[in-house]
Design an enzyme around this catalytic site. Structure first.
Site, short mmCIF file in Angstrom:
data_model
loop_
_atom_site.label_atom_id
_atom_site.label_comp_id
_atom_site.label_asym_id
_atom_site.label_seq_id
_atom_site.Cartn_x
_atom_site.Cartn_y
_atom_site.Cartn_z
N LYS A 291 108.16 53.23 96.72
CA LYS A 291 106.77 53.47 96.35
C LYS A 291 106.70 54.70 95.45
CE LYS A 291 102.79 52.66 99.17
NZ LYS A 291 102.17 52.97 100.46
C1 E4P Z 1 99.48 51.26 101.41
O1 E4P Z 1 100.46 51.05 100.76
C2 E4P Z 1 98.71 52.52 101.32
O2 E4P Z 1 99.52 53.62 101.47
C3 E4P Z 1 97.59 52.50 102.30
O3 E4P Z 1 96.98 51.24 102.33
C4 E4P Z 1 96.62 53.64 102.09
O4 E4P Z 1 95.48 53.39 102.82
P1 E4P Z 1 94.47 54.49 103.34
O5 E4P Z 1 93.40 54.62 102.33
O6 E4P Z 1 93.99 53.92 104.63
O7 E4P Z 1 95.25 55.77 103.53
#
Ligand code: E4P
Length: 214
Positions: free
Chosen positions: A83
């Site tokens: 990521k």
């Molecule tokens: C997924 O890859 C993201 O890191 C995640 O959905 C972030 O979501 P949040 O807004 O609940 O932190």
């Protein structure tokens, strides 16, 4: 549409696996920090447990740091997707990692233009954060719709991975718009499975059966 679980919690992953619903997992530094302990051991455990892609996020902010971290992360399992944050240096890193055959998930995407740049850099996935957009009065699903149109217009093979999901409506809209993947917290999986009329209907069937059979 594939379903990923948005968590670093082993119990949640095991429970969702039991339901047969999970095609992959996404984590981020916040989710791993919630679990505490040795994050590397936790991340490796997740990679071993999941039959599908596991996104692990870099924390470097230069392309050089991101690429170096990615090279470490891919040793955690053959299913690791790295990521990368949607910043300029992240685009440089994405291009480099793609050239090396490493899968990437460009994260913290809040506009269709950011998604277009990530796709041009060769990202395997782009993650638009719909819940965080909704929270500031913008329309997260509208961004997903724009990304779908742009990717289809130009034949980009980058997968749209809808992230920051808050409720079942986000899942429904993602499926209707043709998102490739959605990553959901375990609480949303439970919301998807439940309906009050199912519970009511089951209770009345069981009561009638009891009347019949004593
Ligand atoms: C997924 O890859 C993201 O890191 C995640 O959905 C972030 O979501 P949040 O807004 O609940 O932190």
């Amino acid at each position: 549409m594939e379903f990923y679980l948005d968590t670093a919690n082993i119990d949640e992953i095991a429970a969702a696996r039991k339901l047969g619903l999970i095609d992959g997992v996404t984590t981020n530094p916040t989710l791993l920090s919630r679990e505490g302990g040795d994050w590397q051991a936790q991340a490796k455990k997740i990679c071993d447990l999941v039959d599908g892609p596991v996104s692990l996020e870099v924390v470097g902010t230069t392309a050089k740091e991101m690429v170096a971290e990615a090279e470490e992360l891919v040793n955690f399992g053959s299913n690791v997707v790295v990521k990368i944050p949607m910043i300029e240096e992240g685009l440089v890193a994405t291009k480099e990692l793609t050239a090396r055959g490493i899968k990437t998930n460009v994260t913290l995407v809040f506009s269709a233009m950011q998604a277009l740049l990530a796709a041009k850099a060769g990202a395997t996935y782009v993650s638009p954060f719909v819940g965080r957009l909704d929270a500031i009065g913008q329309n997260g699903m509208e961004v997903v719709s724009q990304i779908r149109t742009i990717f289809d217009n130009y034949g980009f093979r980058t997968n749209i991975l809808v992230a920051s999901v808050r409720h079942a409506g986000h899942v429904l809209d993602s499926a209707a718009l043709g998102a490739d993947v959605i990553t959901v917290p375990y609480s949303v999986i439970k919301q998807l499975a439940a309906h009050p009329l199912t519970d009511k209907g089951l209770a009345s069937f069981l009561a009638d059966w009891k009347k019949l059979t004593g």
